[in-house]
Design an enzyme around this catalytic site. Sequence first.
Site, PDB file in Angstrom:
ATOM      1  N   HIS A 129       0.812  -1.221   0.000  1.00 35.21           N
ATOM      2  CA  HIS A 129       0.000   0.000   0.000  1.00 35.21           C
ATOM      3  C   HIS A 129       0.845   1.271   0.000  1.00 35.21           C
ATOM      4  O   HIS A 129       0.336   2.358  -0.276  1.00 35.21           O
ATOM      5  CB  HIS A 129      -0.991   0.005   1.179  1.00 35.21           C
ATOM      6  CG  HIS A 129      -0.377   0.277   2.516  1.00 35.21           C
ATOM      7  ND1 HIS A 129      -0.072  -0.716   3.416  1.00 35.21           N
ATOM      8  CD2 HIS A 129      -0.032   1.443   3.118  1.00 35.21           C
ATOM      9  CE1 HIS A 129       0.422  -0.173   4.515  1.00 35.21           C
ATOM     10  NE2 HIS A 129       0.463   1.138   4.358  1.00 35.21           N
ATOM     11  N   ASP A 132      -0.604  -7.584   1.240  1.00 34.82           N
ATOM     12  CA  ASP A 132       0.002  -6.253   1.380  1.00 34.82           C
ATOM     13  C   ASP A 132       1.518  -6.371   1.556  1.00 34.82           C
ATOM     14  O   ASP A 132       2.066  -6.151   2.636  1.00 34.82           O
ATOM     15  CB  ASP A 132      -0.626  -5.524   2.572  1.00 34.82           C
ATOM     16  CG  ASP A 132      -0.215  -4.057   2.645  1.00 34.82           C
ATOM     17  OD1 ASP A 132       0.326  -3.539   1.638  1.00 34.82           O
ATOM     18  OD2 ASP A 132      -0.443  -3.440   3.706  1.00 34.82           O
ATOM     19  N   SER A 188       4.139   2.105   8.448  1.00 39.63           N
ATOM     20  CA  SER A 188       3.751   1.135   7.416  1.00 39.63           C
ATOM     21  C   SER A 188       4.957   0.631   6.634  1.00 39.63           C
ATOM     22  O   SER A 188       5.838   1.401   6.253  1.00 39.63           O
ATOM     23  CB  SER A 188       2.760   1.775   6.445  1.00 39.63           C
ATOM     24  OG  SER A 188       1.506   1.946   7.049  1.00 39.63           O
TER      25      SER A 188
END
Length: 423
Positions: free
Chosen positions: A232, A277, A373
């Site tokens: 992402h 992901d 992230s």
Amino acid sequence: MYRSCVVRARKRTCVEPWVIGIISFLSLIVLAVCIGLTVHYVRYNHRRTYNYYSTLSFTSDKLYSEFGREASKNFTEMSQRIETMVKHAFHKSPLRGQLVKAHIIKFSKEDDGVLAHMLLIFRIRSTEDPETVHKIIEYVLHEKLKYATGPPNVDPESVKIKKINKTESDNYFNHCCGTRRNKSTVQTSVRIVGGTPVEEEEWPWQSSLRWDGSHRCGATLINNTWLVTAAHCFRTHKDPSRWSATFGATLQPRKLTTGIRRIIVHEKYKYPSHDYDIALAELSKPVPCTNAVHKVCLPDANHEFQPGQRMFVTGFGALKNDGFTQNNLRQVQVDYIDTQTCNQPQSYNGAITPRMLCAGFLKGEKDACQGDSGGPLVTADVRDIWYLAGVVSWGDECGQPNKPGVYTRVTAFRHWIASNTGI
């Protein structure tokens, strides 16, 4: 009736000069003895570090192909057995308590067996003669290993040792995956959400991915040319030429900066789903292995983590939900939470797929957050070697009760990583 106070005049006593001289002389002797004892104690107890590169041959009931690959389960088991044999050998020797570390760095195939390559680090009194130390180490390995019980079966006569300097020793360590040279805060339980900065060299595989120079995501170095991160991170920013990767415990100043040559996003990742992901970023040039920058280990595809297993997540992300990126790298200790617990209605209600894992605490408080992230979730094995368990992916805000962090499960993508990178 009050008692009157009688004041008597004191008679002044004079000390002969020769008495003063004797007292001064004795004081100087006592002082000299104290200084001498202190110097002797410091000198006798001051220790010098000795680094050695050692090799020894052995045979095993396992094939070399079963344990030769670094970081595999069989590699770890074989390494631990040989390291334990060596530690036991020195435990009953004149150097008892002075072997700091025995560390297998690799195995190599021989015609009649396998050669173990190992680093030995000692802390020995500086008063000891270096040549004598060398001979004692050789003697212990040759004689004591005769009584080592296998498997594997080591050949004591094959042992060779070579004294090396600290730079050479560090270089060997840094080319091994998952080693950490600075671990001063590993025992503390601090948080990324409200935690404290970590020190340089603590998490050498941590990288910052930057879009046009600004931090966007974390990433993890898995060899000197490849990073693992979250898919992402590249959802709206796909041009590799505008991405760069930096290393070090601070965003500014940077320890090392390099460009990105290629980005590989998992072909099954489809936004807004969190499944699959994971992404890979190939660096424009190999990064040198140093104390501050080197790779983490990758676990076997069939490796299973245990509920409550201690893990660490690191990143430059916010200290609270919707907060700002931090200049200093932070860490938080979290526990592995099994999927069944994480999929309970009060938690994520079935949203956790086999390609995800949860880590944190059901009471909340400790978690990754925005800006983390793509960063690493790591755990150590019995040899204190660190493995990449997960990639920071998603969660319901940051540090909320019953909402632990959700990570991409690296073991589920081990073959995908290997097929794209050869690692």
